[in-house]
Design a protein around this motif. Structure first.
Motif, PDB file in Angstrom:
ATOM      1  N   LEU A 169      45.836  40.296  40.727  1.00 36.41           N
ATOM      2  CA  LEU A 169      44.786  40.579  39.757  1.00 36.41           C
ATOM      3  C   LEU A 169      45.337  40.602  38.355  1.00 36.41           C
ATOM      4  O   LEU A 169      44.692  40.189  37.408  1.00 36.41           O
ATOM      5  CB  LEU A 169      44.143  41.935  40.077  1.00 36.41           C
ATOM      6  CG  LEU A 169      43.435  41.993  41.414  1.00 36.41           C
ATOM      7  CD1 LEU A 169      42.709  43.311  41.553  1.00 36.41           C
ATOM      8  CD2 LEU A 169      42.464  40.841  41.542  1.00 36.41           C
ATOM      9  N   ARG A 170      46.568  41.116  38.243  1.00 42.70           N
ATOM     10  CA  ARG A 170      47.133  41.217  36.905  1.00 42.70           C
ATOM     11  C   ARG A 170      47.282  39.843  36.276  1.00 42.70           C
ATOM     12  O   ARG A 170      47.257  39.687  35.075  1.00 42.70           O
ATOM     13  CB  ARG A 170      48.458  41.972  36.941  1.00 42.70           C
ATOM     14  CG  ARG A 170      48.345  43.259  36.117  1.00 42.70           C
ATOM     15  CD  ARG A 170      49.606  44.089  36.190  1.00 42.70           C
ATOM     16  NE  ARG A 170      49.700  44.813  37.450  1.00 42.70           N
ATOM     17  CZ  ARG A 170      50.713  44.703  38.292  1.00 42.70           C
ATOM     18  NH1 ARG A 170      51.722  43.886  38.017  1.00 42.70           N
ATOM     19  NH2 ARG A 170      50.734  45.398  39.388  1.00 42.70           N
ATOM     20  N   LYS A 171      47.472  38.846  37.119  1.00 46.96           N
ATOM     21  CA  LYS A 171      47.553  37.501  36.556  1.00 46.96           C
ATOM     22  C   LYS A 171      46.189  37.047  36.069  1.00 46.96           C
ATOM     23  O   LYS A 171      46.016  35.911  35.643  1.00 46.96           O
ATOM     24  CB  LYS A 171      48.095  36.530  37.594  1.00 46.96           C
ATOM     25  CG  LYS A 171      49.577  36.769  37.817  1.00 46.96           C
ATOM     26  CD  LYS A 171      50.112  35.879  38.917  1.00 46.96           C
ATOM     27  CE  LYS A 171      51.462  36.416  39.387  1.00 46.96           C
ATOM     28  NZ  LYS A 171      51.705  36.048  40.787  1.00 46.96           N
ATOM     29  N   ALA A 172      45.232  37.946  36.152  1.00 48.24           N
ATOM     30  CA  ALA A 172      43.902  37.730  35.593  1.00 48.24           C
ATOM     31  C   ALA A 172      43.239  36.484  36.117  1.00 48.24           C
ATOM     32  O   ALA A 172      42.526  35.795  35.412  1.00 48.24           O
ATOM     33  CB  ALA A 172      43.948  37.705  34.062  1.00 48.24           C
ATOM     34  N   ASN A 173      43.485  36.195  37.356  1.00 45.16           N
ATOM     35  CA  ASN A 173      42.775  35.086  37.975  1.00 45.16           C
ATOM     36  C   ASN A 173      41.384  35.585  38.374  1.00 45.16           C
ATOM     37  O   ASN A 173      41.231  36.430  39.229  1.00 45.16           O
ATOM     38  CB  ASN A 173      43.570  34.635  39.214  1.00 45.16           C
ATOM     39  CG  ASN A 173      42.859  33.518  39.940  1.00 45.16           C
ATOM     40  OD1 ASN A 173      41.636  33.359  39.815  1.00 45.16           O
ATOM     41  ND2 ASN A 173      43.624  32.755  40.681  1.00 45.16           N
ATOM     42  N   LYS A 174      40.388  35.054  37.716  1.00 48.06           N
ATOM     43  CA  LYS A 174      39.029  35.533  37.900  1.00 48.06           C
ATOM     44  C   LYS A 174      38.590  35.387  39.368  1.00 48.06           C
ATOM     45  O   LYS A 174      37.970  36.266  39.956  1.00 48.06           O
ATOM     46  CB  LYS A 174      38.085  34.729  37.008  1.00 48.06           C
ATOM     47  CG  LYS A 174      36.885  35.498  36.597  1.00 48.06           C
ATOM     48  CD  LYS A 174      36.170  34.837  35.415  1.00 48.06           C
ATOM     49  CE  LYS A 174      36.053  33.338  35.623  1.00 48.06           C
ATOM     50  NZ  LYS A 174      35.306  32.657  34.557  1.00 48.06           N
ATOM     51  N   ILE A 175      38.959  34.249  39.927  1.00 52.09           N
ATOM     52  CA  ILE A 175      38.578  34.002  41.311  1.00 52.09           C
ATOM     53  C   ILE A 175      39.206  35.053  42.220  1.00 52.09           C
ATOM     54  O   ILE A 175      38.546  35.645  43.076  1.00 52.09           O
ATOM     55  CB  ILE A 175      39.021  32.586  41.756  1.00 52.09           C
ATOM     56  CG1 ILE A 175      38.319  31.556  40.879  1.00 52.09           C
ATOM     57  CG2 ILE A 175      38.716  32.374  43.234  1.00 52.09           C
ATOM     58  CD1 ILE A 175      38.524  30.135  41.289  1.00 52.09           C
ATOM     59  N   VAL A 180      31.362  34.281  44.355  1.00 49.84           N
ATOM     60  CA  VAL A 180      32.681  33.680  44.573  1.00 49.84           C
ATOM     61  C   VAL A 180      32.570  32.162  44.711  1.00 49.84           C
ATOM     62  O   VAL A 180      33.328  31.399  44.120  1.00 49.84           O
ATOM     63  CB  VAL A 180      33.334  34.279  45.841  1.00 49.84           C
ATOM     64  CG1 VAL A 180      34.519  33.422  46.291  1.00 49.84           C
ATOM     65  CG2 VAL A 180      33.812  35.695  45.566  1.00 49.84           C
ATOM     66  N   ARG A 181      31.584  31.710  45.449  1.00 49.66           N
ATOM     67  CA  ARG A 181      31.425  30.264  45.655  1.00 49.66           C
ATOM     68  C   ARG A 181      31.086  29.532  44.367  1.00 49.66           C
ATOM     69  O   ARG A 181      31.391  28.364  44.215  1.00 49.66           O
ATOM     70  CB  ARG A 181      30.328  29.999  46.698  1.00 49.66           C
ATOM     71  CG  ARG A 181      30.773  30.272  48.110  1.00 49.66           C
ATOM     72  CD  ARG A 181      29.998  29.421  49.079  1.00 49.66           C
ATOM     73  NE  ARG A 181      30.340  27.993  48.906  1.00 49.66           N
ATOM     74  CZ  ARG A 181      31.320  27.411  49.567  1.00 49.66           C
ATOM     75  NH1 ARG A 181      32.050  28.092  50.423  1.00 49.66           N
ATOM     76  NH2 ARG A 181      31.583  26.148  49.382  1.00 49.66           N
ATOM     77  N   ARG A 182      30.409  30.236  43.477  1.00 47.25           N
ATOM     78  CA  ARG A 182      30.006  29.572  42.225  1.00 47.25           C
ATOM     79  C   ARG A 182      31.121  29.516  41.203  1.00 47.25           C
ATOM     80  O   ARG A 182      31.025  28.791  40.221  1.00 47.25           O
ATOM     81  CB  ARG A 182      28.822  30.327  41.606  1.00 47.25           C
ATOM     82  CG  ARG A 182      27.574  30.137  42.420  1.00 47.25           C
ATOM     83  CD  ARG A 182      26.405  30.805  41.748  1.00 47.25           C
ATOM     84  NE  ARG A 182      25.195  30.492  42.477  1.00 47.25           N
ATOM     85  CZ  ARG A 182      23.993  30.837  42.077  1.00 47.25           C
ATOM     86  NH1 ARG A 182      23.850  31.514  40.948  1.00 47.25           N
ATOM     87  NH2 ARG A 182      22.946  30.520  42.790  1.00 47.25           N
ATOM     88  N   LEU A 183      32.163  30.321  41.403  1.00 50.10           N
ATOM     89  CA  LEU A 183      33.219  30.372  40.394  1.00 50.10           C
ATOM     90  C   LEU A 183      33.816  28.992  40.183  1.00 50.10           C
ATOM     91  O   LEU A 183      34.058  28.263  41.146  1.00 50.10           O
ATOM     92  CB  LEU A 183      34.310  31.351  40.839  1.00 50.10           C
ATOM     93  CG  LEU A 183      33.885  32.819  40.868  1.00 50.10           C
ATOM     94  CD1 LEU A 183      34.989  33.674  41.439  1.00 50.10           C
ATOM     95  CD2 LEU A 183      33.496  33.283  39.481  1.00 50.10           C
ATOM     96  N   GLY A 184      34.061  28.677  38.923  1.00 48.73           N
ATOM     97  CA  GLY A 184      34.685  27.400  38.609  1.00 48.73           C
ATOM     98  C   GLY A 184      33.733  26.220  38.687  1.00 48.73           C
ATOM     99  O   GLY A 184      34.139  25.094  38.502  1.00 48.73           O
ATOM    100  N   THR A 185      32.470  26.464  38.985  1.00 48.64           N
ATOM    101  CA  THR A 185      31.489  25.368  38.981  1.00 48.64           C
ATOM    102  C   THR A 185      30.518  25.621  37.831  1.00 48.64           C
ATOM    103  O   THR A 185      30.488  26.728  37.292  1.00 48.64           O
ATOM    104  CB  THR A 185      30.687  25.337  40.289  1.00 48.64           C
ATOM    105  OG1 THR A 185      29.769  26.434  40.262  1.00 48.64           O
ATOM    106  CG2 THR A 185      31.574  25.413  41.506  1.00 48.64           C
TER     107      THR A 185
END
Ligand code: C2O
Ligand code: CU
Length: 631
Positions: free
Chosen positions: A100-106, A28-33
């Protein structure tokens, strides 16, 4: 062996689940980095698939094996754990599904991480608390709700960190209020009868008060015991104690078989008290259990106990009004019933008791050696006035064990240099005849050693490290020539478990009998003249010296070890951690009798039940205006 393996696998599975949660949060912390693209992240992700499922299965299977082997777990949590763990995952994911349906990976990752953390917490709490179905439901509800709340806070668009902290704080406040409420709700009613909830036969009921031994022409022994606060010397120090006739241990009382003991208890203490005659088979009205067989004797008041001595042996007396605290303060003493025909033995009575952390024997830490005449029979009567097992080691002269508790051993064989674990509240009679120059030493208490020395002129301390064997009481002496008890007419299995919980306004680690604590446990209903088996299954990690009032019982087996020696007839038996002990007794003494763990703190925390005869009732109340505290 299988059990140990199962336990290892169980813990291993748990470790993998914990690691799984940690890796999820790292991901989770690595997401978007930029780190998100590292192969390390991919590996962490895959760790959360198959290994996690496998670990979960491992926990359930090994837990089931342990449950089947009666080991440390109650039965409900295994299935509860099985259903609950994935359910909490699912609840979290479905309820936060809109995000979740908005498919936000985070959002997906965070939701799963929180869901998994809470599911793990749920399993951990289940494992420790070993709950029944009712509690499993609540543990499930709390962790599932927490999981949803935290996951939605963490996946919100604005200031997720702040929202998580706020929700966590709210959840904590809610939890502590529930805790406080449960603590308060666990308080026992101010006053209640142990008969409540019992089906009353409307046939003639006998009150415990009517169960006495009608006056005969026995010679009477009159004794007065004044319970009072006094300064006494224990372990060399002046200590404020609660005493009988100014001493602790109180005076050693003696009676001969056939005599009538009449003991007047005078209460000069600032609190109500009573006396229970531990191990003595006597009429129910004289048993001394406040709130069950009498009202506690109020300060300034008196009470007369009266019973005929029938069975010779080593006994002891102590209050059965708040015994956990009153015995601890010093109220206890020895009661010896001598056989009808006098013997010409030298008698030594040794009462062991721990003051604070200091083990004493008759109040001393280094008792003066006792001179015995060569060739003369000497009987050492050891009494464990503690709640815990008293290990003892003997060295030197040979001896026989002539009795366990008050149960004489048939044809005892000669022993020397042995070890034995004396149960809390248990007694052991040793007989010996020393030859000139010989010595018999008994070291009590293991590392807190106090050594009793029986010496003859010129004898030397013995080498106590030469212990050859553990005395197994189940195979000591001979069965031949004794009368076996009849086959049982009924039986009970009593499971002993330990778990954190609430009891009478206290929170702590408590023990239960078949999942219940006093007064909610079962009353074991017996019929006069019938014989019963009781199997204690200790699934906890503590010793439980189980004690039955008003009767003696025979120990039939400990685990797979089936008794083959002289019948071990006692009133107290230690059930060690993970042991299964089966006893047999004949219901031959009408009344309502307490059966409890003689670790007095355990008893205080609810490890008590009653053995009741079908047509007996009691007018006394627990609590009430007399402040009766049976345990
Ligand atoms: Cu030593 Cu219920 O007692
Ligand atoms: Cu216990």
């Amino acid at each position: 062996m299988l059990i140990k393996l199962a336990l290892m696998l169980h813990l291993l599975g748990f470790l993998v689940l914990i690691l799984g949660v940690i890796t999820r949060f790292i991901v989770v912390r690595r997401l978007g980095t930029p780190k998100e693209k590292l192969p390390g992240t991919a590996r962490l992700r895959s760790f959360n698939k198959a290994p996690q499922a496998l670990a979960f299965l491992l926990i359930i299977i090994s837990g089931s094996i342990m449950t089947a082997a009666l080991w440390n777990f109650t039965d409900a949590w295994i299935l509860g754990g099985l259903l609950g763990f994935p359910a909490i995952d699912a609840v979290t994911i479905i309820s936060v599904g809109r995000l979740l349906r908005k498919a936000n990976k985070i959002a997906v990752e965070v939701t799963q991480a929180w869901g998994r953390l809470m599911a793990l917490l749920y399993i951990a709490v289940c494992m420790v608390v070993k709950p029944d179905w009712h509690s499993i439901f609540w543990i499930f509800a709390v962790t599932a709700i927490a999981s949803v709340v935290l996951a939605s806070a963490a996946t919100s668009k604005r200031r997720p960190a702040l929202r998580v902290s706020l929700s966590a704080a709210v959840l904590l406040i809610l939890l502590s209020s529930v805790f406080a409420w449960r603590l308060d709700a666990s308080k026992l009613p101010q006053s209640f009868s142990i008969m409540q909830g019992m089906a009353h036969h409307h046939t003639a009921m006998v009150s415990v008060d009517q169960l006495t031994e009608s006056p005969g022409d026995q010679p009477v022994r009159n004794i007065t015991l004044t319970a009072e606060e006094k300064e006494v010397t224990v372990a060399g120090k002046l200590t404020k104690a609660w005493t009988y006739n100014g001493t602790s241990p109180g005076p050693t009382l003696r009676a001969r078989v056939g005599e009538r003991l009449r003991v007047t208890l005078v209460n000069q203490l600032p609190a109500p008290t009573s006396i229970h005659w531990h191990g003595v088979v006597l009429p129910n009205s004289q048993d001394g259990v406040a709130g069950v067989t009498q009202d506690a004797v109020q300060p300034g008041k008196q009470f007369v106990y009266e019973f005929v001595a029938h069975q010779p042996g080593t006994y002891w007396y102590h209050p059965h009004q708040d015994p956990a605290h009153q015995v601890d303060k010093g109220l206890f003493g020895a009661l010896i019933i001598d056989p009808a025909t006098p013997t010409d033995e030298q008698q030594i009575v040794a009462v062991a008791h721990t003051w604070g952390d200091t083990l004493t024997v008759n109040g001393q830490t280094s008792p003066t050696p006792i001179e015995v005449a060569p060739g003369k029979r000497v009987r050492l009567r050891l009494i464990n006035g503690d709640s815990k097992v008293l290990p003892l080691t003997t060295g030197g002269a040979p001896f026989v064990v002539s009795a366990f508790d008050a149960g004489a051993v048939n044809e005892p064989s000669t022993l020397h240099d042995i070890r034995y674990d004396l149960a809390g509240a248990g007694r052991l009679d040793m007989s010996a005849a020393l030859s000139a120059g010989q010595e018999l030493d008994v070291a009590l208490g293991g590392s807190r050693q106090v050594t009793l020395r029986l010496v003859t002129a010129g004898s030397k301390t013995t080498d106590l490290s030469r212990v050859t064997a553990f005395l197994n009481p189940l195979h000591y002496g001979l069965a031949k020539g004794t009368t076996p008890l009849p086959q049982p007419d009924g039986q009970w299995r009593l499971n002993i478990d330990g778990a954190p919980g609430f009891y009478n306004g206290r929170f702590g680690w408590f023990y239960t009998i078949n999942g219940k604590r006093f007064p909610n446990g079962p009353m074991l209903m017996v019929e006069e003249g019938k014989t019963y088996d009781v199997t204690f299954v200790n699934r906890s990690r503590a010793d439980h010296p189980m004690h039955l009032h008003g009767h003696t019982f025979q120990v039939l087996s400990i685990d797979d070890d089936i008794a083959s020696g002289s019948p071990m007839i006692v009133d107290n038996v230690n059930v060690a951690p993970h042991q299964t002990v089966t006893i047999r007794f004949t219901a031959n003494n009408k009344g309502i009798w307490m059966a409890h763990c003689h670790n007095l703190i355990h008893a205080y925390d609810g490890m008590d039940l009653m053995v009741g005869y079908k047509d007996v009732t009691t007018p006394y109340l627990v609590g009430g205006s007399m402040g009766n505290i049976p345990e």
